[in-house]
Scaffold this active site. Structure first.
Site, short mmCIF file in Angstrom:
data_model
loop_
_atom_site.label_atom_id
_atom_site.label_comp_id
_atom_site.label_asym_id
_atom_site.label_seq_id
_atom_site.Cartn_x
_atom_site.Cartn_y
_atom_site.Cartn_z
N ASN A 110 -27.44 -4.29 -4.75
CA ASN A 110 -27.13 -5.72 -4.90
C ASN A 110 -25.66 -5.98 -4.70
OD1 ASN A 110 -25.69 -7.08 -7.42
ND2 ASN A 110 -26.51 -5.09 -8.10
N PHE A 114 -21.73 -12.13 -9.20
CA PHE A 114 -21.65 -12.98 -10.40
C PHE A 114 -22.09 -14.42 -10.13
CE2 PHE A 114 -17.95 -10.39 -12.55
CZ PHE A 114 -18.83 -9.36 -12.79
N SER A 174 -18.23 -4.30 -12.14
CA SER A 174 -19.06 -4.74 -11.01
C SER A 174 -18.32 -4.41 -9.72
CB SER A 174 -19.32 -6.24 -11.08
OG SER A 174 -19.84 -6.65 -9.82
N ASN A 176 -18.85 -5.91 -7.01
CA ASN A 176 -19.04 -7.05 -6.11
C ASN A 176 -18.05 -8.19 -6.29
OD1 ASN A 176 -21.32 -5.77 -4.95
ND2 ASN A 176 -22.50 -6.34 -6.77
N THR A 177 -17.09 -8.00 -7.18
CA THR A 177 -15.99 -8.96 -7.32
C THR A 177 -14.73 -8.19 -6.95
OG1 THR A 177 -17.11 -10.25 -9.02
CG2 THR A 177 -14.72 -10.42 -8.96
N LYS A 216 -17.95 -2.34 -20.38
CA LYS A 216 -18.89 -1.68 -19.46
C LYS A 216 -18.15 -1.07 -18.28
CE LYS A 216 -23.23 -2.50 -17.01
NZ LYS A 216 -24.37 -3.42 -16.90
N ASN A 245 -22.41 0.92 -14.90
CA ASN A 245 -22.81 -0.11 -13.94
C ASN A 245 -23.38 0.59 -12.69
OD1 ASN A 245 -22.85 -2.67 -12.54
ND2 ASN A 245 -21.26 -3.32 -13.97
C1 LIG Z 1 -29.56 -7.18 -9.15
C2 LIG Z 1 -28.64 -6.62 -10.18
C3 LIG Z 1 -27.68 -7.45 -10.77
C4 LIG Z 1 -26.82 -6.94 -11.74
N1 LIG Z 1 -25.91 -7.79 -12.32
C5 LIG Z 1 -25.11 -7.31 -13.30
C6 LIG Z 1 -24.22 -8.19 -13.98
O1 LIG Z 1 -24.18 -9.39 -13.72
N2 LIG Z 1 -23.43 -7.66 -14.96
C7 LIG Z 1 -23.46 -6.33 -15.31
O2 LIG Z 1 -22.74 -5.91 -16.20
N3 LIG Z 1 -24.31 -5.48 -14.68
C8 LIG Z 1 -25.13 -5.94 -13.70
N4 LIG Z 1 -26.00 -5.09 -13.08
C9 LIG Z 1 -25.98 -3.65 -13.43
C10 LIG Z 1 -27.05 -3.28 -14.46
O3 LIG Z 1 -26.85 -3.96 -15.67
C11 LIG Z 1 -27.05 -1.76 -14.71
O4 LIG Z 1 -25.81 -1.41 -15.31
C12 LIG Z 1 -27.22 -0.95 -13.45
O5 LIG Z 1 -28.15 -1.56 -12.58
C13 LIG Z 1 -27.72 0.48 -13.73
O6 LIG Z 1 -28.94 0.46 -14.44
P1 LIG Z 1 -30.38 0.60 -13.73
O7 LIG Z 1 -30.32 1.84 -12.89
O8 LIG Z 1 -31.35 0.70 -14.89
O9 LIG Z 1 -30.56 -0.62 -12.93
C14 LIG Z 1 -26.88 -5.57 -12.11
C15 LIG Z 1 -27.84 -4.75 -11.51
C16 LIG Z 1 -28.72 -5.25 -10.57
C17 LIG Z 1 -29.73 -4.34 -9.94
#
Ligand SMILES: Cc1cc2nc3c(=O)[nH]c(=O)nc-3n(C[C@H](O)[C@H](O)[C@H](O)COP(=O)(O)O)c2cc1C
Length: 346
Positions: A110, A114, A174, A176-177, A216, A245
């Site tokens: 992704n 934000f 993140s 992405n920022t 985080k 993350n």
């Molecule tokens: C589509 C998507 C959007 C995410 N948006 C955020 C976010 O806004 N803030 C954040 O701290 N982590 C965000 N994450 C990261 C997740 O909270 C998590 O830390 C990361 O995906 C690893 O866990 P997972 O393997 O269980 O997905 C996002 C992950 C995905 C897949």
């Protein structure tokens, strides 16, 4: 049941099915229908950051960015739900498409950036609710705010959500920022965190309520960098570290049609890197700070592995997209077994 819903939802564009699922969940809780699917897993409560968590399994940030469906998501059994990332002003995020499924790898890429409705909307949603679990609010900065000016954005969000949050997470990881991850290092980290810790202390003095602050972090760091971040966060007296993350690495998905999409990779391919960060942190911290483990949990055994590495709580995102509520129950049962065996419960 979820398998059926999933085969339907996976026919849509990933972002459309995401929005659709949240709309249905949000509507069900507004109509008082969560009892239709509510699941109350008996588990030993755990106390982390001074908070009693009904179980050790949480929903990671990013799924319910605007707190529009957290009560319904909570009813699926999660012991805690982290809403956000929220920024001071609403913003649309990156252009679409920005969300890609890699089912062969049980993974997601992704670059949402934000997208969210802003902190005022978030406050309106969380100021009154009936979720019985623990509510975390994850905060960030607007794209238009410079990295140098980031502290003011984090502070503005913290001050607005603190009356309604059980804990707050500063998301500095993140991918992405642009520039956000640079906040993890050196003086920038202390300069960002110090005003937040001061603000939560001020709130505690004025209102007699302590709201813990977690930070985080990313998985893409060397062991020395992880330890340096940990030392700074201990010095700054924060309350927990959330690791991790998404990753920038593509090693595990080379050759996939979406492998070269920009953004963060999550799900099974990030599992080992996340667990490694949890282990390095916990070995280094020796219980000075609790660690919340997240990244690549797709089974109860994966959740337990994070705890064996030292995590006190775990969170799930991608695994929930692939396996739905069944994974939540499996993870609660598995982690509860581990907590009982090791006398880690309250
Ligand atoms: C589509 C998507 C959007 C995410 N948006 C955020 C976010 O806004 N803030 C954040 O701290 N982590 C965000 N994450 C990261 C997740 O909270 C998590 O830390 C990361 O995906 C690893 O866990 P997972 O393997 O269980 O997905 C996002 C992950 C995905 C897949």
């Amino acid at each position: 049941m979820y398998n059926l819903a999933r085969s339907l939802l996976f026919k849509f564009d990933p972002e459309v099915s995401h929005e659709l699922s949240l709309d249905v969940l949000g509507a069900s809780s507004r109509l008082g229908l969560t009892s239709l699917y509510a699941h109350d897993e008996a588990a030993t409560p755990v106390n982390v950051m001074g908070i009693d968590f009904p179980n050790a399994v949480g929903l990671a940030a990013g799924l319910d960015k605007n707190a529009d469906a957290f009560e319904a998501l909570g009813a699926l059994g999660f012991g805690f739900v982290e809403v956000g990332t929220v920024t001071p002003k609403g913003q649309s995020g990156n252009p679409k498409p920005r969300l890609f499924r890699l089912p062969e790898h049980e993974a997601i890429i992704n670059r949402m950036g934000f997208n969210n409705k802003g902190v005022d909307h978030m406050v309106a949603r969380i100021r009154k609710h009936n979720y019985k679990g623990v509510l975390g609010v994850n905060i960030g900065k607007n794209l238009a705010t410079s990295v140098e000016g980031a502290a003011a954005d984090y502070l503005a969000c913290l001050e607005q959500v603190i009356p309604y949050a059980d804990y707050i997470t500063a998301n500095i990881s993140s991918p992405n920022t642009p520039g956000l991850r640079s906040l993890q290092f050196g003086d920038s980290l202390a300069e960002l965190i110090a005003p937040l810790v001061e603000a939560k202390q001020r709130y505690a003095d004025e209102h007699g309520r302590r709201v813990p602050l977690a930070v985080k972090i990313a998985p893409d760091m060397s062991d020395d960098e992880i330890k340096m971040v940990a030392d700074t966060l201990v010095d700054q007296k924060i309350d927990a570290i959330i690791a991790t993350n998404t990753t920038l690495s593509r090693t595990a998905v080379i050759g996939h049609e979406h492998a070269n999409e920009a953004g963060g990779l999550s799900g099974a391919p990030v599992r080992d890197a996340s667990t490694h960060v949890v282990r390095v942190l916990c070995d280094h911290l020796q219980n000075e700070l609790p660690v919340i483990g997240v990244g690549g949990i797709l089974s109860g055994a994966d959740a337990v592995e994070k705890m064996q590495a030292g995590a006190k709580l775990v969170q799930i995102y991608s695994g929930f997209i692939y396996r739905g509520p069944e994974l939540v129950h499996e993870s609660i049962t598995a982690t509860d077994g581990y907590i009982r065996e090791n006398h880690l419960g309250k």
